[in-house]
Scaffold this motif. Structure first.
Motif, PDB file in Angstrom:
ATOM      1  N   ASP A  58      15.167  -1.296  13.684  1.00  0.00           N
ATOM      2  CA  ASP A  58      14.010  -1.311  12.798  1.00  0.00           C
ATOM      3  C   ASP A  58      13.813   0.033  12.124  1.00  0.00           C
ATOM      4  OD1 ASP A  58      13.275  -3.865  13.045  1.00  0.00           O
ATOM      5  OD2 ASP A  58      11.863  -3.522  14.672  1.00  0.00           O
ATOM      6  N   CYS A 101      10.155  10.297  25.887  1.00  0.00           N
ATOM      7  CA  CYS A 101       8.762  10.698  25.644  1.00  0.00           C
ATOM      8  C   CYS A 101       8.198  11.406  26.884  1.00  0.00           C
ATOM      9  CB  CYS A 101       7.897   9.482  25.322  1.00  0.00           C
ATOM     10  SG  CYS A 101       8.284   8.723  23.754  1.00  0.00           S
ATOM     11  N   PRO A 112       0.844  -1.195   0.000  1.00  0.00           N
ATOM     12  CA  PRO A 112       0.000   0.000   0.000  1.00  0.00           C
ATOM     13  C   PRO A 112       0.881   1.247   0.000  1.00  0.00           C
ATOM     14  CG  PRO A 112       0.083  -0.958   2.198  1.00  0.00           C
ATOM     15  CD  PRO A 112       0.853  -1.877   1.305  1.00  0.00           C
ATOM     16  N   HIS A 136       2.831   4.327   1.254  1.00  0.00           N
ATOM     17  CA  HIS A 136       3.394   4.643   2.571  1.00  0.00           C
ATOM     18  C   HIS A 136       3.059   6.098   2.896  1.00  0.00           C
ATOM     19  CE1 HIS A 136       6.012   5.061   5.963  1.00  0.00           C
ATOM     20  NE2 HIS A 136       6.454   3.816   5.850  1.00  0.00           N
ATOM     21  N   ARG A 149       7.172  11.618   9.380  1.00  0.00           N
ATOM     22  CA  ARG A 149       6.083  11.309  10.321  1.00  0.00           C
ATOM     23  C   ARG A 149       5.994  12.367  11.416  1.00  0.00           C
ATOM     24  NH1 ARG A 149       3.113   7.147  10.592  1.00  0.00           N
ATOM     25  NH2 ARG A 149       2.135   6.394  12.507  1.00  0.00           N
ATOM     26  N   LEU A 203      11.882   8.599   6.643  1.00  0.00           N
ATOM     27  CA  LEU A 203      10.487   8.225   6.901  1.00  0.00           C
ATOM     28  C   LEU A 203      10.031   8.685   8.285  1.00  0.00           C
ATOM     29  CD1 LEU A 203      10.282   4.631   5.367  1.00  0.00           C
ATOM     30  CD2 LEU A 203       9.205   6.702   4.491  1.00  0.00           C
ATOM     31  N   ASP A 235       4.114   8.171   4.934  1.00  0.00           N
ATOM     32  CA  ASP A 235       5.190   9.090   5.333  1.00  0.00           C
ATOM     33  C   ASP A 235       6.235   9.299   4.242  1.00  0.00           C
ATOM     34  OD1 ASP A 235       3.993   9.184   7.846  1.00  0.00           O
ATOM     35  OD2 ASP A 235       5.041   7.368   8.480  1.00  0.00           O
ATOM     36  N   LYS A 291      12.074   5.684  16.200  1.00  0.00           N
ATOM     37  CA  LYS A 291      11.169   4.537  16.304  1.00  0.00           C
ATOM     38  C   LYS A 291      10.743   4.327  17.755  1.00  0.00           C
ATOM     39  CE  LYS A 291      10.671  -0.423  15.848  1.00  0.00           C
ATOM     40  NZ  LYS A 291      10.196  -0.670  17.209  1.00  0.00           N
ATOM     41  N   ALA A 349      10.716   6.477  20.110  1.00  0.00           N
ATOM     42  CA  ALA A 349       9.873   7.597  20.542  1.00  0.00           C
ATOM     43  C   ALA A 349       8.480   7.485  19.944  1.00  0.00           C
ATOM     44  CB  ALA A 349      10.538   8.905  20.134  1.00  0.00           C
ATOM     45  N   GLN A 350       8.392   7.170  18.668  1.00  0.00           N
ATOM     46  CA  GLN A 350       7.076   7.093  18.024  1.00  0.00           C
ATOM     47  C   GLN A 350       6.252   5.913  18.551  1.00  0.00           C
ATOM     48  OE1 GLN A 350       8.300   7.204  13.907  1.00  0.00           O
ATOM     49  NE2 GLN A 350       8.523   9.445  13.914  1.00  0.00           N
ATOM     50  N   ASP A 351       6.950   4.875  19.038  1.00  0.00           N
ATOM     51  CA  ASP A 351       6.248   3.744  19.671  1.00  0.00           C
ATOM     52  C   ASP A 351       5.874   4.043  21.120  1.00  0.00           C
ATOM     53  OD1 ASP A 351       6.549   2.342  17.362  1.00  0.00           O
ATOM     54  OD2 ASP A 351       8.005   0.897  18.134  1.00  0.00           O
ATOM     55  N   GLY A 352       6.333   5.169  21.649  1.00  0.00           N
ATOM     56  CA  GLY A 352       6.054   5.500  23.055  1.00  0.00           C
ATOM     57  C   GLY A 352       6.930   4.733  24.021  1.00  0.00           C
ATOM     58  N   MET A 353       7.997   4.094  23.529  1.00  0.00           N
ATOM     59  CA  MET A 353       8.831   3.259  24.382  1.00  0.00           C
ATOM     60  C   MET A 353      10.085   3.976  24.877  1.00  0.00           C
ATOM     61  SD  MET A 353       7.077   0.531  24.569  1.00  0.00           S
ATOM     62  CE  MET A 353       7.941  -0.979  24.981  1.00  0.00           C
TER      63      MET A 353
END
Lengths: 449, 482
Positions: free
Chosen positions: A330, A252, A91, A93, A312, A308, A95, A242, A244-248
């Motif tokens: 990742d 954050c 599909p 992307h 985002r 990417l 971003d 990654k 940060a965007q995952d909240g991990m």
């Protein structure tokens, strides 16, 4: 090594042939000679040439990638077609804003050839003899490597770099103790191996007859190799977009808020190289690596991006797309972390400790216990020494620690003024520049041998 | 390529001082798909081909590898391997000896029902992205992700002793994960396991069997429950491990310490040593009498299953722990000889054509006992059930370990009770295995694996298998990771 002109002209040919709306070719080649040793004997000596070219294509906003180690025009053409097949099934992307644009300079660093097998072996032989004189055995490895990195894309990016790297790592072992020393340099010939040997042997001898200490809180002086293990896990779990965007990431919700000791500053800075450590100055998308302030005097400031993750967050890439061959990341990777220097010597830090521990290195640190709180665990290894009355005494049996690094790094009492580049074990392209550090009340939670 | 390799190997073997030599050529194909929320984050197809020579010259090893396979390249690699060995022989005083092994001939191929590289790309994306997108749209979900990986490698191995074997091995992994967040608390749940996911030596049928679409409701419910669950209480109690966590426990505390090279001190420079020193073999009580651990490369579907290892030793079975007693090592021909063991365990493996074979795990598994997991729970008055793995750490001789898990359940009066968050447990290897008092039966046995086991220098990432049934351990120290 293929060389910049030859590589980039080969890639130009592929880009001109087209086959997709956008094409990017990223290349990593390495020639490495390694001599591993144990029990004062050479055990694994290898000479390896490897390379991989990754083709990424975009069909509109649909992305696909294919890799090959065959650089022939036919193979690269097949690689483009395979990437197109992959992209056609994806599909769009949300971003993707296009591959990075032109503007990246072509940079060539002075290249150094790998040491010949007999040169490496010949350098190690006197170390084995000297260790026998100490009544110790040596294990470790000596390697030298040349890396070649190149990126080209249909938006005009052309980047190429060659880099030499070498490492000598020594573990000296006695009947009930061990000591460790290592050095990283652009050229194996510049490593002072005699000094390293003496450090490792001295550690092993001081650690003899190690005593057991009960788990509890101890002030610790972390040598650069020990600190680098913790920094490495912060890089994986906190400093990438990654995470940060995952909240991990522990960053954050803490950006701009005083969180750690004012003595702690860390940045990802590939521009901070010196004679021993010259990072590749652009990432695997060809974007120049920018210095990114991650924590400035205890205040979280941000994280690293590739194209990417940047789109985002609505910002520009910082030049931290993961290097080819990095299976651990990742997303963007903070592979050139630099911890800010302080103004203390190692001896001054030790002298200021009434009762505590000098930690040579850590082993098997894991930062996945509770990443938003930077909970980590790990063990000491190869030279855990007791400090009493400001002086290094005998050895201590290895201990396990478990704690939040957020809490621990709020208790930094001093930072060393001398720093050392410590290569990452998971990537041949990154190294962390770390000083020694004195941290109060490090939480040890268990005993080992 | 066979003729090229064979000719070069013959010339190499005839050189004065060469005791042994082997040559490998590997064609490798990989596919890696990462879906995140509603997007395909990364999808890569990769191919690699290269060859290597390994030579034992006057008792010292040399190894050289390169990707090009033209006649001049093959000749250059053989020559380089010999140069490396000669340089080592000039320094080493004790020559390497290999334990004997009969020359082997034959082929091995993974039984595959659905060739993963022939399955349409659109279908693979749909199968993974569907459940991941579904999870991503649910309440309090911060992110959802799914992974799919397949690798097929074709290897030709020739040795100076006459071994000539070809293998085509296909294996894969897949898993999904959801991360939820509410009021500053972040938790995750995965299926069937984090990191590598479910793994098997098989074709695309392996991924289909994981039934992601059927797992999304449970994963989301459990992740939400973890947000408000009480922390796992600290203290000593009875611990039941599910198979996904027990597999990693076996990996770290049995697989690695029984590696012969570690026991001999030859891995100190990276992975470390082992508390299972050679003079303890046959003497040390490693676990309770019900603990039997075995290394084998014969079990169907295991990541450590093959026809021959990378020095041509045929697949075989080697007991490591029998009735709790430490009895055996994972070995190569070299380490077996050094340890005074008659035959290699067939555990000498290389990550790729670019790496020298070293001692690696194959399938290291715990023999089952009797009964179901529910029987085990029903038989437990007070304890905790844990899994799957979230974090792992063990010391350099594989004694002091600590594992964090994603989720735990209280066990009270023989019943599974409330969910507990951030559980971890810690222990000392022989004490822990010595406290194992019940192992569930064959009906609960599951073959897991680790796809990213790191060892060696240069680093080698190996895929290894672990089978087990759930097991119970007494007086284990538990805590919460906070």
């Amino acid at each position: 090594m293929t060389g910049g002109d030859a590589l980039l002209s080969r890639f130009d040919h592929v880009l001109r042939a087209g086959g997709a709306d956008e094409i990017e070719i990223s290349f990593l080649g390495q020639e490495r000679g390694t001599s591993r040793f144990a029990n004062n004997v050479l055990t694994q000596c290898t000479e390896v040439a490897e390379r991989t070219a990754r083709v990424r294509v975009a069909l509109g906003k649909r992305l696909g990638a294919a890799q090959t180690d065959d650089l022939s025009p036919d193979a690269l053409g097949r690689c483009v077609r395979r990437a197109v097949e992959v992209a056609a099934a994806a599909p769009e992307h949300p971003d993707f804003r296009g591959f990075p644009s032109a503007g990246t300079p072509v940079v060539d660093l002075p290249a150094i050839s790998t040491a010949a097998p007999d040169d490496r072996a010949g350098r190690l032989a006197p170390l084995f003899d000297r260790a026998r004189d100490h009544g110790l055995t040596l294990a470790g490895s000596s390697w030298s490597m040349v890396s070649e990195v190149a990126v080209a894309n249909s938006r005009g990016v052309r980047a190429h770099a060659l880099r030499g790297g070498a490492k000598l790592e020594i573990i000296a072992s006695g009947p009930d103790s061990s000591g460790y020393a290592s050095a990283f340099a652009a050229d194996l010939a510049t490593i002072d191996q005699a000094s390293l040997l003496e450090i490792a042997c001295d550690k092993a001898e001081r650690a003899r007859g190690a005593v057991s200490l009960p788990p509890g809180e101890y002030d610790v002086v972390l040598e650069p190799a020990a600190l680098s293990e913790v920094v490495e896990w912060l890089g994986l779990t906190a400093f990438s977009a990654k995470a940060a965007q995952d909240g991990m990431s522990f960053l954050c919700g803490r950006i701009g808020q005083p969180t750690l000791s004012e003595s702690f500053t860390i940045a990802d800075d590939a521009t901070a190289g010196d004679a021993t450590h010259a990072p590749i100055p652009f990432d695997s998308e060809g974007v120049p690596k920018h210095r990114v302030e991650l924590v400035d005097r205890g205040v979280p400031r941000g994280w690293v991006h590739d194209s990417l993750s940047a789109a985002r967050d609505g910002v520009q890439s910082t030049g931290h797309a993961a290097p080819l061959g990095d299976d651990m990341s990742d997303g963007p990777a903070a592979a050139d972390l630099v911890v800010g220097a302080g103004d203390h010597s190692l001896d001054e830090m030790v002298a200021s400790v009434d009762r505590g521990l000098l930690v040579t290195r850590f082993h098997y640190v894991n930062g996945l216990l509770d990443p938003p709180r930077a909970m980590m665990t790990g063990l000491t290894r190869d030279g855990l020494l007791l400090i009493e009355g400001g002086k290094v005494r005998g050895g201590v049996r290895n201990l396990r620690w478990t704690q939040s690094i957020l809490e621990a790094f709020a208790r930094i009492r001093a930072v060393g003024r001398e720093r050392r580049a410590v290569p990452t074990w998971w990537s041949n392209l990154g190294a962390f520049v770390c000083p020694a550090m004195l941290v109060e009340r490090w939480k040890f939670t268990g005993q080992s041998r | 390529m066979r003729d090229l390799l064979s000719d070069a190997l013959n010339r190499l073997s005839r050189q004065d001082g060469v005791d042994y030599a082997d040559a490998r050529v590997v064609d490798d194909e990989r596919e890696s798909l990462l879906c995140k929320d509603t997007r395909v984050e990364r999808h890569t197809r990769a191919q690699s081909r290269g060859h290597c020579f390994r030579v034992l010259y006057r008792g010292a090893w040399g190894f050289a590898a390169r990707p090009d396979c033209a006649p001049a390249d093959v000749e250059a690699s053989a020559r380089r391997a010999l140069e490396v060995a000669r340089a080592s022989a000039a320094v080493n005083r004790t020559p390497v000896r290999l334990c004997p092994e009969e020359p082997q001939r034959g082929t091995y191929r993974t039984p595959v029902l659905a060739d993963p590289f022939a399955v349409p790309t659109e279908r693979k994306v749909r199968d993974l992205l569907g459940p991941v997108s579904d999870l991503s749209r649910r309440a309090h979900v911060r992110t959802a992700e799914g992974r799919l990986f397949f690798r097929r490698s074709h290897t030709l191995l020739l040795t100076s002793e006459g071994t000539d074997v070809e293998q085509t091995i296909t294996h894969g992994s897949s898993g999904i994960k959801v991360i939820v967040e509410r009021a500053g608390e972040v938790q995750q749940r995965c299926h069937p396991m984090d990191h590598d996911g479910g793994v098997a030596q098989a074709g695309y049928e392996m991924a289909e069997a994981l039934d992601f679409a059927g797992q999304t409701d449970r994963l989301h419910d459990e992740a939400l429950a973890l947000l408000t669950a009480p922390p796992c209480p600290a203290g000593e109690t009875t611990l039941i491990l599910d198979t996904s966590q027990l597999a990693l426990q076996i990996h770290e505390s049995c697989g690695h310490p029984t590696e012969g090279d570690r026991a001999l001190g030859e891995e100190l420079s990276l992975a470390g040593g082992s508390f299972l020193l050679p003079d303890l073999r046959g003497k040390l009580q490693y676990g309770s009498p019900i603990v039997n651990l075995t290394a084998d490369s014969l079990t169907s579907g295991g990541l450590g299953t093959f026809g021959w290892d990378d020095e041509g030793v045929p697949a075989r079975r080697t007991p490591l722990v029998v009735e709790g007693r430490f009895v055996g090592y994972l070995t190569s021909r070299e380490t077996a000889a050094k340890l005074g063991i008659e035959r290699s365990a067939g555990a000498c493996r290389a990550e790729s054509w670019a790496r020298v074979p070293i001692v690696r795990m194959i399938n290291v598994s715990l023999e089952p006992g009797a009964g179901s997991l529910e029987d085990l729970i029903a038989d437990t008055e007070d304890g905790v059930l844990m899994g799957p793995n979230k974090s792992w750490s063990i010391d350099d001789v594989r004694l002091n370990f600590q594992f964090g898990c994603e989720i735990a359940w209280e066990v009270k009066h023989g019943r599974r009770g409330r969910i507990l968050r951030n559980p971890l447990y810690t222990g000392i290897t022989p004490e822990f295995w010595g406290s194992c008092d019940r192992i569930a039966g064959p009906e609960e046995f599951r073959l897991w694996g680790v796809l990213h086991c790191g060892k060696g220098d240069p680093m080698q990432i190996m895929h290894v298998g672990h089978g087990c049934s759930p097991a119970r351990f007494r007086n284990v120290k538990l805590g919460a990771a906070r």
